[in-house]
Design a protein around this motif. Structure first.
Motif, mmCIF file in Angstrom:
data_model
loop_
_atom_site.group_PDB
_atom_site.id
_atom_site.type_symbol
_atom_site.label_atom_id
_atom_site.label_comp_id
_atom_site.label_asym_id
_atom_site.label_seq_id
_atom_site.Cartn_x
_atom_site.Cartn_y
_atom_site.Cartn_z
ATOM 1 N N SER A 60 0.848 -1.186 0.000
ATOM 2 C CA SER A 60 0.000 0.000 0.000
ATOM 3 C C SER A 60 0.884 1.236 0.000
ATOM 4 N N GLN A 61 0.571 2.148 -0.910
ATOM 5 C CA GLN A 61 1.355 3.378 -0.992
ATOM 6 C C GLN A 61 0.572 4.499 -0.325
ATOM 7 N N SER A 62 1.252 5.172 0.596
ATOM 8 C CA SER A 62 0.579 6.284 1.262
ATOM 9 C C SER A 62 0.742 7.538 0.421
ATOM 10 N N SER A 63 -0.318 8.312 0.385
ATOM 11 C CA SER A 63 -0.263 9.570 -0.351
ATOM 12 C C SER A 63 -0.975 10.640 0.451
ATOM 13 N N ALA A 64 -0.618 11.853 0.167
ATOM 14 C CA ALA A 64 -1.239 12.968 0.879
ATOM 15 C C ALA A 64 -2.705 13.074 0.486
ATOM 16 N N ILE A 65 -3.543 13.324 1.452
ATOM 17 C CA ILE A 65 -4.966 13.491 1.200
ATOM 18 C C ILE A 65 -5.174 14.895 0.649
ATOM 19 N N ASN A 141 -1.356 -5.762 1.498
ATOM 20 C CA ASN A 141 -0.142 -6.041 2.259
ATOM 21 C C ASN A 141 0.191 -7.525 2.295
ATOM 22 N N SER A 142 -0.619 -8.363 1.676
ATOM 23 C CA SER A 142 -0.378 -9.798 1.644
ATOM 24 C C SER A 142 -0.331 -10.270 0.193
ATOM 25 N N PRO A 143 0.838 -10.684 -0.270
ATOM 26 C CA PRO A 143 0.936 -11.146 -1.661
ATOM 27 C C PRO A 143 -0.009 -12.315 -1.972
ATOM 28 N N LYS A 144 -0.211 -13.225 -1.036
ATOM 29 C CA LYS A 144 -1.108 -14.363 -1.274
ATOM 30 C C LYS A 144 -2.559 -13.897 -1.427
ATOM 31 N N ARG A 145 -2.972 -13.007 -0.571
ATOM 32 C CA ARG A 145 -4.350 -12.505 -0.641
ATOM 33 C C ARG A 145 -4.557 -11.642 -1.884
ATOM 34 N N PHE A 146 -3.525 -10.894 -2.248
ATOM 35 C CA PHE A 146 -3.609 -10.084 -3.450
ATOM 36 C C PHE A 146 -3.759 -10.979 -4.680
#
Length: 167
Positions: A60-65, A141-146
């Motif tokens: 997950s990439q955080s970005s400014a709101i 955040n989980s490659p398997k779930r993705f």
């Protein structure tokens, strides 16, 4: 939610274009109707392949709101939807497969389908807005779930393609 409302309002534009333009062509040519159904199935398969081949980052990439007001967010969603040719293609490809009555004029059926699509999309997008934080932590955040999410998307698009061709 303002972006979601803008997106749904943009769907009214697409629904109107399809209802008033495409319905008259389909009334005079059954072969054209079949071609649109075939095109719709091919488009769904294209989306399945595109999702399958995608190499999105699982982190997950955080970005400014952004600090935009509700009207600006609404306008952004509306413009994003109306100017997106994929939405028009989706409506053109998907709606003809779900014509449901010989008694109602085609343009009315397209509007019924459009409003059902808008209502359903609004509910789904609202659900995503509410649960976006949970889902981003759970899947991204989980490659398997993705990977599981990608497989579900591919299966969904293939299933729609089959339904379009059967209908």
């Amino acid at each position: 939610m303002a972006v979601v409302c803008g997106l749904m309002t943009g769907c009214l534009v697409h629904t109107s274009l399809v209802a008033f333009g495409l319905s008259s062509f389909l009334q005079i040519n059954e072969k054209l109707y079949w071609i649109f159904k075939l095109f719709g199935a091919i488009y769904m398969l294209y989306l399945a392949v595109k999702v399958y081949k995608s190499q999105q980052n699982t982190k997950s990439q955080s970005s400014a709101i952004s600090q935009k007001n509700s009207f600006q967010l609404f306008k952004q969603g509306f413009i994003m939807n109306v100017l997106n040719p994929k939405v028009s293609i989706f409506f053109l490809a998907f709606f003809p497969a779900f014509i449901f009555s010989d008694a109602l004029p085609l343009f009315e059926q397209f509007f019924v389908l459009g409003f059902l699509f808008i209502f359903t999309s609004f509910l789904v997008f609202t659900f995503f807005v509410i649960l976006s934080g949970f889902f981003s932590k759970l899947f991204l955040n989980s490659p398997k779930r993705f990977k599981l999410l990608k497989r579900l998307q591919v299966g969904f698009f293939i299933g729609i393609a089959v339904l379009i061709l059967r209908g």
